[in-house]
Write a protein that holds these residues in place. Structure first.
Motif, PDB file in Angstrom:
ATOM      1  N   TRP A 108     -46.895  -7.318 -61.374  1.00 17.15           N
ATOM      2  CA  TRP A 108     -45.589  -6.713 -61.644  1.00 17.15           C
ATOM      3  C   TRP A 108     -44.597  -7.771 -62.120  1.00 17.15           C
ATOM      4  O   TRP A 108     -43.802  -7.523 -63.024  1.00 17.15           O
ATOM      5  CB  TRP A 108     -45.055  -6.000 -60.396  1.00 17.15           C
ATOM      6  CG  TRP A 108     -45.458  -4.574 -60.306  1.00 17.15           C
ATOM      7  CD1 TRP A 108     -46.453  -4.041 -59.547  1.00 17.15           C
ATOM      8  CD2 TRP A 108     -44.866  -3.463 -60.989  1.00 17.15           C
ATOM      9  NE1 TRP A 108     -46.516  -2.682 -59.722  1.00 17.15           N
ATOM     10  CE2 TRP A 108     -45.549  -2.304 -60.602  1.00 17.15           C
ATOM     11  CE3 TRP A 108     -43.826  -3.342 -61.896  1.00 17.15           C
ATOM     12  CZ2 TRP A 108     -45.236  -1.039 -61.078  1.00 17.15           C
ATOM     13  CZ3 TRP A 108     -43.502  -2.078 -62.381  1.00 17.15           C
ATOM     14  CH2 TRP A 108     -44.214  -0.952 -61.971  1.00 17.15           C
ATOM     15  N   TYR A 109     -44.623  -8.946 -61.495  1.00 19.44           N
ATOM     16  CA  TYR A 109     -43.728 -10.022 -61.915  1.00 19.44           C
ATOM     17  C   TYR A 109     -43.972 -10.364 -63.389  1.00 19.44           C
ATOM     18  O   TYR A 109     -43.031 -10.481 -64.174  1.00 19.44           O
ATOM     19  CB  TYR A 109     -43.919 -11.253 -61.026  1.00 19.44           C
ATOM     20  CG  TYR A 109     -43.061 -12.415 -61.453  1.00 19.44           C
ATOM     21  CD1 TYR A 109     -41.687 -12.417 -61.206  1.00 19.44           C
ATOM     22  CD2 TYR A 109     -43.612 -13.507 -62.117  1.00 19.44           C
ATOM     23  CE1 TYR A 109     -40.892 -13.471 -61.611  1.00 19.44           C
ATOM     24  CE2 TYR A 109     -42.827 -14.562 -62.528  1.00 19.44           C
ATOM     25  CZ  TYR A 109     -41.464 -14.547 -62.281  1.00 19.44           C
ATOM     26  OH  TYR A 109     -40.678 -15.587 -62.696  1.00 19.44           O
ATOM     27  N   LEU A 110     -45.248 -10.502 -63.753  1.00 16.46           N
ATOM     28  CA  LEU A 110     -45.574 -10.783 -65.156  1.00 16.46           C
ATOM     29  C   LEU A 110     -45.125  -9.659 -66.076  1.00 16.46           C
ATOM     30  O   LEU A 110     -44.626  -9.908 -67.186  1.00 16.46           O
ATOM     31  CB  LEU A 110     -47.081 -11.015 -65.319  1.00 16.46           C
ATOM     32  CG  LEU A 110     -47.640 -12.303 -64.753  1.00 16.46           C
ATOM     33  CD1 LEU A 110     -49.149 -12.359 -64.964  1.00 16.46           C
ATOM     34  CD2 LEU A 110     -46.969 -13.514 -65.360  1.00 16.46           C
ATOM     35  N   PHE A 111     -45.314  -8.410 -65.641  1.00 21.67           N
ATOM     36  CA  PHE A 111     -44.900  -7.256 -66.438  1.00 21.67           C
ATOM     37  C   PHE A 111     -43.395  -7.300 -66.700  1.00 21.67           C
ATOM     38  O   PHE A 111     -42.940  -7.102 -67.824  1.00 21.67           O
ATOM     39  CB  PHE A 111     -45.304  -5.968 -65.723  1.00 21.67           C
ATOM     40  CG  PHE A 111     -45.240  -4.713 -66.550  1.00 21.67           C
ATOM     41  CD1 PHE A 111     -45.260  -4.724 -67.932  1.00 21.67           C
ATOM     42  CD2 PHE A 111     -45.191  -3.479 -65.912  1.00 21.67           C
ATOM     43  CE1 PHE A 111     -45.215  -3.554 -68.673  1.00 21.67           C
ATOM     44  CE2 PHE A 111     -45.139  -2.300 -66.643  1.00 21.67           C
ATOM     45  CZ  PHE A 111     -45.146  -2.341 -68.021  1.00 21.67           C
ATOM     46  N   PHE A 112     -42.611  -7.593 -65.675  1.00 21.16           N
ATOM     47  CA  PHE A 112     -41.165  -7.706 -65.854  1.00 21.16           C
ATOM     48  C   PHE A 112     -40.814  -8.883 -66.754  1.00 21.16           C
ATOM     49  O   PHE A 112     -39.862  -8.817 -67.531  1.00 21.16           O
ATOM     50  CB  PHE A 112     -40.451  -7.845 -64.498  1.00 21.16           C
ATOM     51  CG  PHE A 112     -40.041  -6.539 -63.896  1.00 21.16           C
ATOM     52  CD1 PHE A 112     -38.756  -6.041 -64.077  1.00 21.16           C
ATOM     53  CD2 PHE A 112     -40.937  -5.784 -63.147  1.00 21.16           C
ATOM     54  CE1 PHE A 112     -38.374  -4.831 -63.530  1.00 21.16           C
ATOM     55  CE2 PHE A 112     -40.561  -4.578 -62.600  1.00 21.16           C
ATOM     56  CZ  PHE A 112     -39.280  -4.097 -62.794  1.00 21.16           C
ATOM     57  N   LEU A 113     -41.575  -9.958 -66.659  1.00 26.70           N
ATOM     58  CA  LEU A 113     -41.320 -11.157 -67.445  1.00 26.70           C
ATOM     59  C   LEU A 113     -41.547 -10.933 -68.935  1.00 26.70           C
ATOM     60  O   LEU A 113     -40.755 -11.396 -69.769  1.00 26.70           O
ATOM     61  CB  LEU A 113     -42.241 -12.277 -66.939  1.00 26.70           C
ATOM     62  CG  LEU A 113     -41.847 -13.712 -67.206  1.00 26.70           C
ATOM     63  CD1 LEU A 113     -40.516 -14.032 -66.557  1.00 26.70           C
ATOM     64  CD2 LEU A 113     -42.930 -14.644 -66.671  1.00 26.70           C
ATOM     65  N   VAL A 114     -42.614 -10.207 -69.288  1.00 35.17           N
ATOM     66  CA  VAL A 114     -42.955 -10.030 -70.710  1.00 35.17           C
ATOM     67  C   VAL A 114     -42.378  -8.755 -71.322  1.00 35.17           C
ATOM     68  O   VAL A 114     -42.397  -8.610 -72.545  1.00 35.17           O
ATOM     69  CB  VAL A 114     -44.489 -10.055 -70.928  1.00 35.17           C
ATOM     70  CG1 VAL A 114     -45.073 -11.363 -70.438  1.00 35.17           C
ATOM     71  CG2 VAL A 114     -45.179  -8.867 -70.287  1.00 35.17           C
ATOM     72  N   HIS A 115     -41.870  -7.844 -70.496  1.00 35.70           N
ATOM     73  CA  HIS A 115     -41.356  -6.577 -71.022  1.00 35.70           C
ATOM     74  C   HIS A 115     -40.092  -6.826 -71.844  1.00 35.70           C
ATOM     75  O   HIS A 115     -39.228  -7.592 -71.444  1.00 35.70           O
ATOM     76  CB  HIS A 115     -41.064  -5.605 -69.871  1.00 35.70           C
ATOM     77  CG  HIS A 115     -40.909  -4.199 -70.318  1.00 35.70           C
ATOM     78  ND1 HIS A 115     -39.726  -3.702 -70.842  1.00 35.70           N
ATOM     79  CD2 HIS A 115     -41.795  -3.170 -70.356  1.00 35.70           C
ATOM     80  CE1 HIS A 115     -39.890  -2.438 -71.164  1.00 35.70           C
ATOM     81  NE2 HIS A 115     -41.145  -2.095 -70.873  1.00 35.70           N
ATOM     82  N   PRO A 116     -39.981  -6.162 -73.003  1.00 31.23           N
ATOM     83  CA  PRO A 116     -38.795  -6.407 -73.842  1.00 31.23           C
ATOM     84  C   PRO A 116     -37.478  -5.894 -73.229  1.00 31.23           C
ATOM     85  O   PRO A 116     -36.421  -6.469 -73.495  1.00 31.23           O
ATOM     86  CB  PRO A 116     -39.113  -5.668 -75.145  1.00 31.23           C
ATOM     87  CG  PRO A 116     -40.168  -4.675 -74.791  1.00 31.23           C
ATOM     88  CD  PRO A 116     -40.929  -5.250 -73.635  1.00 31.23           C
ATOM     89  N   ARG A 117     -37.547  -4.829 -72.444  1.00 28.00           N
ATOM     90  CA  ARG A 117     -36.332  -4.282 -71.825  1.00 28.00           C
ATOM     91  C   ARG A 117     -36.650  -3.761 -70.423  1.00 28.00           C
ATOM     92  O   ARG A 117     -36.651  -2.554 -70.180  1.00 28.00           O
ATOM     93  CB  ARG A 117     -35.765  -3.132 -72.664  1.00 28.00           C
ATOM     94  CG  ARG A 117     -35.196  -3.552 -73.993  1.00 28.00           C
ATOM     95  CD  ARG A 117     -34.590  -2.413 -74.777  1.00 28.00           C
ATOM     96  NE  ARG A 117     -35.241  -1.134 -74.550  1.00 28.00           N
ATOM     97  CZ  ARG A 117     -34.598   0.023 -74.450  1.00 28.00           C
ATOM     98  NH1 ARG A 117     -33.306   0.068 -74.552  1.00 28.00           N
ATOM     99  NH2 ARG A 117     -35.258   1.141 -74.260  1.00 28.00           N
ATOM    100  N   PRO A 118     -36.890  -4.665 -69.482  1.00 28.99           N
ATOM    101  CA  PRO A 118     -37.212  -4.189 -68.124  1.00 28.99           C
ATOM    102  C   PRO A 118     -35.975  -3.569 -67.475  1.00 28.99           C
ATOM    103  O   PRO A 118     -34.848  -3.954 -67.781  1.00 28.99           O
ATOM    104  CB  PRO A 118     -37.633  -5.460 -67.397  1.00 28.99           C
ATOM    105  CG  PRO A 118     -36.915  -6.551 -68.105  1.00 28.99           C
ATOM    106  CD  PRO A 118     -36.848  -6.118 -69.545  1.00 28.99           C
ATOM    107  N   PRO A 119     -36.179  -2.606 -66.603  1.00 26.20           N
ATOM    108  CA  PRO A 119     -35.030  -2.041 -65.886  1.00 26.20           C
ATOM    109  C   PRO A 119     -34.400  -3.092 -64.973  1.00 26.20           C
ATOM    110  O   PRO A 119     -35.060  -4.044 -64.560  1.00 26.20           O
ATOM    111  CB  PRO A 119     -35.630  -0.884 -65.083  1.00 26.20           C
ATOM    112  CG  PRO A 119     -37.081  -1.177 -64.998  1.00 26.20           C
ATOM    113  CD  PRO A 119     -37.438  -2.006 -66.186  1.00 26.20           C
TER     114      PRO A 119
END
Length: 157
Positions: A108-119
């Motif tokens: 999840w941390y990585l997902f938030f890190l690479v996401h272009p517009r995380p919530p």
């Protein structure tokens, strides 16, 4: 037959984990609604103010993805047991859930890190909470397998 057991265990454990996160979200007024977070991120529908999407399709996609991952992890638990790692007991369920939770926290941390517009959420709190949520997953998945497989030892041993 064991494949069907994994589906049942994955669904039951994901439902328990999701209920825990939603109840915690309700009690603390923090954003812990994993299905909406996942759906918002998978569909890239974060609102300009950083809030989560309310679109029905976002919830459907989040739900399908979340439960599919739950089934995959239940299959992984089954593969571990079938290869001789652990037993379907509470202590092994807790251990698998803890390992699973640490893995989920990292992913999840990585997902938030690479996401272009995380919530915009309290990410540290969310990530730590995921560890406890996955311990619940591990215990419920293991207990479900225990009930279906009917081994000749006690679950709480």
């Amino acid at each position: 037959m064991k494949f069907l057991y994994a589906i049942v265990a994955g669904l039951a454990a994901t439902a328990a984990m999701t209920a825990f996160l939603y109840l915690l979200s309700l009690a603390t007024h923090r954003v812990m609604k994993v299905i909406r977070i996942l759906g918002t991120m998978l569909t890239n529908r974060t609102h300009p103010d950083g809030s989560l999407s309310e679109a029905p399709s976002t919830k459907v996609i989040g739900t399908l993805a979340h439960y599919a991952v739950g089934i995959v992890f239940a299959l992984f638990y089954l593969a571990l047991w079938d290869s001789g790692v652990g037993l379907t007991t509470a202590s092994w369920g807790l251990l698998f859930g803890l390992a699973h939770g640490l893995t989920a926290m990292f992913l999840w941390y990585l997902f938030f890190l690479v996401h272009p517009r995380p919530p915009i959420i309290a990410l540290r709190t969310y990530l730590v909470t995921l560890i406890f949520a996955h311990i619940i997953f591990g215990i419920v998945a293991t207990y479900t397998f225990y009930l279906l497989l009917k081994p000749d030892y006690a679950f709480w041993s």
